[in-house]
Design an enzyme around this catalytic site. Structure first.
Site, PDB file in Angstrom:
ATOM      1  N   ASP A  99       6.104  13.458  11.981  1.00  0.00           N
ATOM      2  CA  ASP A  99       6.011  13.377  10.517  1.00  0.00           C
ATOM      3  C   ASP A  99       4.570  13.629  10.084  1.00  0.00           C
ATOM      4  O   ASP A  99       3.970  12.826   9.375  1.00  0.00           O
ATOM      5  CB  ASP A  99       6.501  12.022  10.017  1.00  0.00           C
ATOM      6  CG  ASP A  99       6.781  12.019   8.509  1.00  0.00           C
ATOM      7  OD1 ASP A  99       6.885  13.122   7.925  1.00  0.00           O
ATOM      8  OD2 ASP A  99       6.892  10.929   7.919  1.00  0.00           O
ATOM      9  N   GLY A 112       7.430   3.969   3.626  1.00  0.00           N
ATOM     10  CA  GLY A 112       7.755   5.154   4.408  1.00  0.00           C
ATOM     11  C   GLY A 112       9.042   4.960   5.163  1.00  0.00           C
ATOM     12  O   GLY A 112       9.746   3.956   5.000  1.00  0.00           O
ATOM     13  N   LEU A 167       0.823  -1.214   0.000  1.00  0.00           N
ATOM     14  CA  LEU A 167       0.000   0.000   0.000  1.00  0.00           C
ATOM     15  C   LEU A 167       0.851   1.256   0.000  1.00  0.00           C
ATOM     16  O   LEU A 167       0.422   2.309  -0.477  1.00  0.00           O
ATOM     17  CB  LEU A 167      -0.917   0.013   1.230  1.00  0.00           C
ATOM     18  CG  LEU A 167      -1.984  -1.077   1.304  1.00  0.00           C
ATOM     19  CD1 LEU A 167      -2.684  -1.038   2.658  1.00  0.00           C
ATOM     20  CD2 LEU A 167      -2.999  -0.918   0.179  1.00  0.00           C
TER      21      LEU A 167
END
EC number: 2.7.11.1
Length: 624
Positions: A428, A310, A307
């Site tokens: 983040d 990161g 998906l």
């Protein structure tokens, strides 16, 4: 030879204690069996609750201590319906009662007030009606009380204010009425804890009670005046700009080379490691998945199920044996001595952050070589994907949804900062980490994966975590993060919502524009080209005043000095229409004075003085 006297007494004592333990086990088993008979269990979650077994400690979803006394009942998200029973009050040693996210109805038994060892009572997302029992005030060890998203009515018992251990309170989304208590432990809680109860009033809400004096307005914002030499602000701004630009190039060039290298890199192979589970590891209501279970769910972590990627690892779409869809985050971390304990600690802290606008952790997996987290699957993806990667067949995010996303994500971050102990700094915050549930409600993800904040206000880390364009200048230059680091990232995310643009985009260089979204926005404001700011996908279907307000909040959040940025709780209030005009006006005055003190024009003076309040609607809705 006669037995020693102490041995005789020991035998007698043992004979007395064993029947007592059996009686206690029988009583607790009977109480839990009464609960089972009152509940409808379509998925046979309670199948192991066999009344012929004397000891309920062998039942699933029941945890006991070394004395075979029930201390935990975990039945969250189990599709149960029916009603609770007063016999639950017999579980004298119960510490955790987790019945959230079911369809249980009826009233909350007053006998729950007998559970004086209770630490957590989670009954949220059910169909409970009637009043909150006054007897819950007897639960002096209670730290977490979440009754939100039910249909509870009546007043809030004042007895609850005596629970000094209470850290998390959520009574939102009910039908409660009357005045919100403001003494004792309730003095710590914000209106978020009582939201969406239209008949509540008092200091804990946004409306005064009938006959009470109106609320006093909050004192004007007076940020601390930094002590600095003349011209230091300008030089600091220049240095920060240079650092940001240099970092952008530093990250961009290797990124291009790395992308080229990855195209040549052979496909990685996954080595099957037997699922080794430590039966001693218990992390609350979280399910501990076996590695094999997650391998099957994700087709052995197939690339077709990725998906996203990161800084913390890859995320895979998976389907569990019961058919439910999940997102499995496979963490990449270096194995170090003591890493297992740190992982368990962080997972436990993440699991305790429960809020409507936070991504709920469903479970985890830990083996000698793997660390995985399991979350609910969000079918509508992230804000970033909806803004910039949506298929042509799907409509863009409309303005009303974007406003709701802005408020929801602010509430989630505010919860992390103000209601978690220790507080959690995201580090983040960006559109890619704001997910959208089936109702397009904002759900903040990826929180807690960085090091958790301790009780201090700041935290120095060995590595800067974040994404270029979203990183606050003080974090980039010093590695020092705080709540205000998240506020900066949130402000950039607001600009993404308004403009539809990326926070860092080299493609803007083609038009001689700034690669940083914040600089690009400030440049357009300086040139009074606000018609270029709003996402063309909105096609003028937005409310000018709301766009202006959101721009103001974004600029307040992205100020260079962290001390001058608002807290997320204040951001929530401003988005709800409380205090933005005053804060914006005060900030403008401070900026003008600062320019005069520095004896030189501020590089953004033109757009500071000409606030968006003074712009005509036509300037925001003109041609693009």
């Amino acid at each position: 030879m006669a037995a020693p006297r102490w041995a005789v007494w020991a035998v007698l004592l043992l004979r007395l204690l064993v029947p007592a333990a059996r009686v206690l086990a029988n009583m607790e088993g009977d109480a839990l069996h009464s609960l089972r008979t009152n509940l409808v269990d379509p998925n046979n979650v309670l199948q192991s609750w066999d009344p012929t077994l004397v000891n309920p400690c062998t039942w699933f979803h029941v945890t006991c201590n070394n004395d075979n006394s029930v201390i935990r009942v975990d039945l969250g998200n189990a599709a149960l319906s029916g009603t609770l029973v007063p016999q639950l009050g017999q579980l004298k040693n119960l510490q955790y009662l987790e019945l959230y996210s079911n369809n249980i109805s009826g009233t909350i038994p007053s006998e729950l007030g007998n559970l004086t060892n209770l630490v957590s009572l989670d009954l949220y997302l059910n169909n409970f009606t009637g009043p909150i029992p006054d007897s819950l005030g007897n639960l002096l060890k209670l730290r977490f009380l979440r009754l939100n998203n039910n249909s509870l009515s009546g007043s809030i018992p004042k007895s609850l204010t005596a629970i000094t251990a209470l850290q998390v309170l959520d009574l939102s989304n009910n039908n409660l009425s009357g005045e919100v208590p403001s003494t004792g432990s309730f003095s710590l809680f914000t209106p978020i804890s009582f939201a969406n109860n239209p008949s509540l009033c008092g200091p804990g809400t946004t409306k005064p009670c009938p006959g009470a004096p109106p609320f006093s307005p909050p004192p004007p914002y007076n940020p601390p005046t930094p002590v600095q030499s003349p011209g230091s602000s300008s030089s600091t701004g220049a240095i920060a700009g240079g650092v940001a630009a240099g970092a952008a190039l530093l990250f961009a060039i290797p990124a291009i080379g790395f992308a080229w290298y990855r195209r040549r890199k052979p496909q990685e192979h996954f080595f099957d490691v037997p699922a080794e589970e430590d039966p001693e590891v218990h992390l609350g209501q979280l399910k501990r998945f076996s590695l094999r279970e997650l391998q099957v769910a994700t087709d052995t972590f197939s690339n077709k199920n990725i998906l996203g990627r990161g800084g913390f690892g890859k995320v895979y779409k998976g389907r569990l044996a019961d058919g439910s869809l999940v997102a499995v985050k496979r963490l990449k971390e270096e194995r170090t001595p003591g890493g297992e304990l740190q992982f368990q600690t962080e997972v436990e802290m993440i699991s305790m952050a429960v809020h409507r606008n936070l991504l709920r952790l469903r479970g985890f997996c830990m083996t000698p070589t793997e660390r995985l987290l399991v979350y609910p699957y969000m079918a509508n993806g992230s804000v970033a994907s909806r803004l910039r990667e949506r298929p042509p067949s799907e409509p863009p995010l409309d303005w009303r949804t974007r406003r709701r996303i802005a408020l929801g994500s602010a509430r989630g971050l505010s919860y992390l900062h103000d209601h978690c102990d220790p507080k959690i700094i995201h580090r983040d915050v960006k559109a890619a980490n704001i997910l959208l549930d089936e109702d397009f409600e904002a759900v903040v993800g990826d929180f807690g994966l960085a090091k958790l904040m301790d009780y201090k206000d700041t935290h120095v880390t060995t590595a800067v975590r974040g994404t270029i364009g979203h990183i606050a200048p003080e974090y980039l230059s010093t590695g020092k993060s705080s709540e205000k680091t998240d506020v900066f990232g949130y402000g950039i995310m607001l600009l993404e919502l308004i403009t539809g643009q990326r926070a860092f985009d080299l493609a803007r260089l083609a038009n001689d524009d700034d690669v940083m979204l914040l600089d690009w926005v400030k440049g357009l404001l300086k040139e009074k080209r606000l018609e270029m700011l709003v996402d063309p996908d909105l096609q003028s279907n937005y409310i000018d005043v709301e766009v202006e307000s959101l721009i103001q909040v974004a600029l307040l959040c992205t100020q260079g000095s962290p001390t001058e940025r608002p807290k997320m709780a204040e951001v929530v209030r401003m988005l709800e229409g409380d205090g933005l005009a005053e804060r914006w006006e005060e900030w403008q005055k401070i900026e003008v004075v600062r320019q005069e003190v520095e004896l030189g024009p501020h590089r953004n003076s033109e757009w500071i003085v000409d606030s968006t309040d003074n712009l005509h609607a036509v300037e925001l809705s003109g041609p693009r």
